[in-house]
Design a protein around this motif. Structure first.
Motif, PDB file in Angstrom:
ATOM      1  N   GLN A 147      48.467  77.322  18.196  1.00 27.58           N
ATOM      2  CA  GLN A 147      47.139  76.854  18.613  1.00 27.58           C
ATOM      3  C   GLN A 147      46.158  78.028  18.524  1.00 27.58           C
ATOM      4  O   GLN A 147      46.563  79.186  18.616  1.00 27.58           O
ATOM      5  N   SER A 199      44.073  78.698  20.713  1.00 24.62           N
ATOM      6  CA  SER A 199      43.745  79.189  22.061  1.00 24.62           C
ATOM      7  C   SER A 199      44.135  80.658  22.221  1.00 24.62           C
ATOM      8  O   SER A 199      43.646  81.340  23.134  1.00 24.62           O
ATOM      9  N   ARG A 215      52.872  73.984  13.365  1.00 24.52           N
ATOM     10  CA  ARG A 215      53.808  73.306  14.278  1.00 24.52           C
ATOM     11  C   ARG A 215      54.801  72.514  13.440  1.00 24.52           C
ATOM     12  O   ARG A 215      54.395  71.891  12.455  1.00 24.52           O
ATOM     13  N   THR A 266      48.263  61.272  10.292  1.00 25.21           N
ATOM     14  CA  THR A 266      47.356  62.101  11.098  1.00 25.21           C
ATOM     15  C   THR A 266      47.974  63.431  11.533  1.00 25.21           C
ATOM     16  O   THR A 266      47.341  64.183  12.271  1.00 25.21           O
ATOM     17  N   PHE A 311      47.785  72.972  10.070  1.00 20.47           N
ATOM     18  CA  PHE A 311      46.458  72.361  10.142  1.00 20.47           C
ATOM     19  C   PHE A 311      45.506  73.374  10.745  1.00 20.47           C
ATOM     20  O   PHE A 311      45.911  74.495  11.075  1.00 20.47           O
ATOM     21  N   GLU A 331      38.530  76.516  17.987  1.00 27.91           N
ATOM     22  CA  GLU A 331      38.595  76.850  19.406  1.00 27.91           C
ATOM     23  C   GLU A 331      37.194  77.228  19.875  1.00 27.91           C
ATOM     24  O   GLU A 331      36.443  77.873  19.125  1.00 27.91           O
ATOM     25  N   PHE A 333      46.414  75.964  30.502  1.00 31.19           N
ATOM     26  CA  PHE A 333      45.377  77.012  30.538  1.00 31.19           C
ATOM     27  C   PHE A 333      44.000  76.478  30.931  1.00 31.19           C
ATOM     28  O   PHE A 333      43.029  77.235  30.929  1.00 31.19           O
ATOM     29  N   THR A 334      43.894  75.175  31.259  1.00 35.05           N
ATOM     30  CA  THR A 334      42.613  74.643  31.751  1.00 35.05           C
ATOM     31  C   THR A 334      42.863  73.748  32.958  1.00 35.05           C
ATOM     32  O   THR A 334      43.883  73.071  33.055  1.00 35.05           O
ATOM     33  N   GLU A 364      41.239  65.145  27.285  1.00 30.15           N
ATOM     34  CA  GLU A 364      41.428  64.981  25.861  1.00 30.15           C
ATOM     35  C   GLU A 364      40.196  64.256  25.341  1.00 30.15           C
ATOM     36  O   GLU A 364      39.606  63.439  26.052  1.00 30.15           O
ATOM     37  N   PHE A 417      40.616  63.893  18.921  1.00 27.06           N
ATOM     38  CA  PHE A 417      40.287  65.014  18.035  1.00 27.06           C
ATOM     39  C   PHE A 417      40.329  66.367  18.722  1.00 27.06           C
ATOM     40  O   PHE A 417      40.122  67.396  18.078  1.00 27.06           O
ATOM     41  N   GLY A 418      40.648  66.392  20.017  1.00 24.17           N
ATOM     42  CA  GLY A 418      40.790  67.702  20.636  1.00 24.17           C
ATOM     43  C   GLY A 418      41.119  67.634  22.112  1.00 24.17           C
ATOM     44  O   GLY A 418      41.161  66.557  22.718  1.00 24.17           O
ATOM     45  N   ALA A 478      40.337  69.911  25.925  1.00 22.40           N
ATOM     46  CA  ALA A 478      39.325  70.792  26.497  1.00 22.40           C
ATOM     47  C   ALA A 478      39.517  70.888  28.004  1.00 22.40           C
ATOM     48  O   ALA A 478      40.343  70.165  28.586  1.00 22.40           O
ATOM     49  N   PHE A 523      37.666  74.644  24.549  1.00 25.08           N
ATOM     50  CA  PHE A 523      38.083  73.423  23.849  1.00 25.08           C
ATOM     51  C   PHE A 523      38.777  73.794  22.549  1.00 25.08           C
ATOM     52  O   PHE A 523      38.587  74.897  22.022  1.00 25.08           O
ATOM     53  N   LEU A 566      39.655  71.751  18.861  1.00 21.42           N
ATOM     54  CA  LEU A 566      39.488  70.502  18.113  1.00 21.42           C
ATOM     55  C   LEU A 566      40.260  70.561  16.796  1.00 21.42           C
ATOM     56  O   LEU A 566      40.362  71.622  16.177  1.00 21.42           O
ATOM     57  N   ARG A 582      41.127  66.255  11.341  1.00 21.50           N
ATOM     58  CA  ARG A 582      40.745  64.908  11.801  1.00 21.50           C
ATOM     59  C   ARG A 582      39.228  64.735  11.750  1.00 21.50           C
ATOM     60  O   ARG A 582      38.730  63.654  11.456  1.00 21.50           O
ATOM     61  N   ILE A 623      45.967  62.417   6.188  1.00 23.28           N
ATOM     62  CA  ILE A 623      45.805  63.878   6.203  1.00 23.28           C
ATOM     63  C   ILE A 623      46.558  64.535   5.046  1.00 23.28           C
ATOM     64  O   ILE A 623      46.146  65.573   4.520  1.00 23.28           O
TER      65      ILE A 623
HETATM   66  C1  FA5 Z   1      45.762  72.144  21.774  1.00 25.32           C
HETATM   67  O1  FA5 Z   1      46.204  72.675  20.759  1.00 25.32           O
HETATM   68  C2  FA5 Z   1      44.989  72.943  22.791  1.00 25.32           C
HETATM   69  N1  FA5 Z   1      45.095  74.345  22.471  1.00 25.32           N
HETATM   70  C3  FA5 Z   1      43.553  72.462  22.816  1.00 25.32           C
HETATM   71  C4  FA5 Z   1      42.774  73.048  23.944  1.00 25.32           C
HETATM   72  C5  FA5 Z   1      42.026  74.193  23.741  1.00 25.32           C
HETATM   73  C6  FA5 Z   1      42.821  72.459  25.228  1.00 25.32           C
HETATM   74  C7  FA5 Z   1      41.295  74.752  24.802  1.00 25.32           C
HETATM   75  C8  FA5 Z   1      42.096  72.999  26.263  1.00 25.32           C
HETATM   76  C9  FA5 Z   1      41.346  74.128  26.040  1.00 25.32           C
HETATM   77  P1  FA5 Z   1      46.528  69.750  21.125  1.00 25.32           P
HETATM   78  O2  FA5 Z   1      47.935  70.088  20.937  1.00 25.32           O
HETATM   79  O3  FA5 Z   1      46.225  68.431  21.730  1.00 25.32           O
HETATM   80  O4  FA5 Z   1      45.772  70.824  22.007  1.00 25.32           O
HETATM   81  O5  FA5 Z   1      45.795  69.846  19.703  1.00 25.32           O
HETATM   82  C10 FA5 Z   1      44.390  69.746  19.575  1.00 25.32           C
HETATM   83  C11 FA5 Z   1      44.021  68.904  18.380  1.00 25.32           C
HETATM   84  O6  FA5 Z   1      44.642  69.407  17.197  1.00 25.32           O
HETATM   85  C12 FA5 Z   1      44.503  67.466  18.450  1.00 25.32           C
HETATM   86  O7  FA5 Z   1      43.632  66.692  19.214  1.00 25.32           O
HETATM   87  C13 FA5 Z   1      44.463  67.066  17.011  1.00 25.32           C
HETATM   88  O8  FA5 Z   1      43.151  66.760  16.601  1.00 25.32           O
HETATM   89  C14 FA5 Z   1      44.882  68.329  16.318  1.00 25.32           C
HETATM   90  N2  FA5 Z   1      46.318  68.306  15.962  1.00 25.32           N
HETATM   91  C15 FA5 Z   1      47.387  68.490  16.767  1.00 25.32           C
HETATM   92  N3  FA5 Z   1      48.535  68.441  16.079  1.00 25.32           N
HETATM   93  C16 FA5 Z   1      48.193  68.180  14.796  1.00 25.32           C
HETATM   94  C17 FA5 Z   1      48.918  68.010  13.559  1.00 25.32           C
HETATM   95  N4  FA5 Z   1      50.245  68.135  13.502  1.00 25.32           N
HETATM   96  N5  FA5 Z   1      48.235  67.758  12.437  1.00 25.32           N
HETATM   97  C18 FA5 Z   1      46.880  67.679  12.458  1.00 25.32           C
HETATM   98  N6  FA5 Z   1      46.130  67.847  13.553  1.00 25.32           N
HETATM   99  C19 FA5 Z   1      46.766  68.097  14.725  1.00 25.32           C
END
Ligand code: FA5
Length: 346
Positions: A187, A189, A213, A220, A225, A229, A269-270, A275, A287-288, A290, A313, A315, A319, A330
């Motif tokens: 991530q 972050s 990951r 999707t 990807f 941040e 961390f928040t 979401e 899409f993210g 936060a 946040f 995002l 997406r 995707i």
């Molecule tokens: C996070 O990665 C957190 N670090 C986000 C965050 C930052 C929260 C700061 C709070 C504060 P998450 O795992 O939900 O969260 O991923 C965020 C976004 O990345 C998802 O909403 C989605 O749009 C995108 N995403 C996640 N996994 C994939 C994937 N395998 N392929 C494409 N997009 C992805």
């Protein structure tokens, strides 16, 4: 044959050749004249040459000299006509034939990949909202990817099955809390931590880049990807500001008619965490994530959480790109099929 008659026929032939060669207008006509005057078997020059045998021997040197002059003059007239018509056979016409009046051929130019276009667009929007762009490394240590983000050692997010740990990388940064493991960051972050470690407060930054990951690819999800941040730390940053910034961002990027919703969620961390979804094709698409920066994160970095507050946040760039360009899978973004990519001209 008398010398005079011979010379007269030579001169007549030369006059005729010059006249017709001066007025020739096509290569076909020119070729016909070439055959008629200097053709190897039945050309006019050949026919006159045969008459030389009937000239008295004492006049033959004069007749021969004049014959050669006339033959060379006809050849020169042929060459001049060839050059004038742009044909081969002379120095000027050795190269390719060019018609400068024809329209040119437009060279094929490359263009930016839709993801690169999206990244530039997001930077532009967030720049206008006062966020500075920063960068962080794609190979990370567990301190920046987990520990400082309040993700304890036994947390499932650290599971080797959910991360790309590197078998050979050596740690490069020494911090008492670091572990030896290195991984491809899961991530962006991680950049929050790196920025708060090095930059003075207050700060307002975004960071865009690749994360990794071991997710199974589907319409999707992809194992590699991009995320954007965002982090805003100041004395009185609020959840209301976070929601305003994300709404402003969404309407700037996706249009004023976009529907956005915030769902209560959890990130280590928040606190509180949400979401963020937008409405597309009859579904809510996440899409993210936060939330407000957790005091434990500030504490890990020696920042006084009574004095400072912040929101963050993260995002998914793919997406956002898909929604804007109407891409439904995707995986199409990473097949490197230029027929597909060419549709999204920058
Ligand atoms: C996070 O990665 C957190 N670090 C986000 C965050 C930052 C929260 C700061 C709070 C504060 P998450 O795992 O939900 O969260 O991923 C965020 C976004 O990345 C998802 O909403 C989605 O749009 C995108 N995403 C996640 N996994 C994939 C994937 N395998 N392929 C494409 N997009 C992805």
């Amino acid at each position: 044959m008398s010398l005079k008659n011979f010379i007269d026929s030579l001169d007549g032939l030369l006059g005729e050749a010059k006249q017709s060669l001066d007025s020739v207008t096509s290569n076909d006509q020119l070729e016909a004249l070439r055959v008629r005057f200097v053709g190897a078997k039945s050309g006019a020059i050949k026919a006159v040459q045969k008459l030389m045998g009937s000239i008295e021997s004492e006049h033959r040197p004069v007749a021969g000299k004049r014959f050669n002059e006339v033959r060379d003059a006809i050849q020169s007239a042929l060459d001049a006509a060839t050059v004038r018509l742009g044909g081969g056979g002379s120095q000027l016409s050795d190269g390719p034939q060019i018609d400068p009046t024809l329209p040119g051929i437009r060279p094929t130019l490359g263009q930016l990949h839709p993801i690169t276009q999206t990244i530039e667009h997001l930077k532009d929007i967030m720049g206008r909202l006062g966020f500075n762009v920063t960068e962080g490394p794609e190979i990370e240590d567990t301190w920046h990817n987990f520990v400082a983000l309040n993700i304890p050692e036994d947390h499932p997010a650290r599971d080797p099955l959910d991360n790309f740990y590197l078998a050979t990388a050596k740690k490069q940064v020494h911090n008492p809390a670091d572990r030896d493991a290195m991984l491809l960051r899961s991530q962006t972050s991680t950049v929050q931590i790196r920025v708060m470690e090095t930059q003075p407060l207050p700060l307002r930054i975004i960071s865009l880049g690749r994360v990794y990951r071991p997710d199974a690819p589907d319409a999707t999800h992809f194992p590699m990807f991009n995320q954007m941040e965002g982090l805003w730390v100041d004395n009185h940053v609020t959840m209301a500001q976070l929601k305003s910034v994300l709404r402003l961002f969404a309407t700037s990027y996706l249009g004023s008619d976009v529907h956005v919703r915030f769902r209560p969620s959890f990130f280590p961390f928040t606190e509180p965490s949400v979401e963020v979804d937008y409405w597309w094709n009859g579904n809510w698409v996440e899409f993210g994530g936060a939330g407000m920066v957790d005091p434990n994160v500030f504490q890990a970095l020696g920042i006084d959480s009574e004095e400072w507050s912040g929101f963050a946040f993260g995002l998914g760039v793919e997406r956002l790109c898909m929604r804007r360009f109407g891409i439904v899978d995707i995986r199409d973004l990473y097949r490197s099929d230029v027929r597909f990519l060419r549709q999204f001209a920058s």
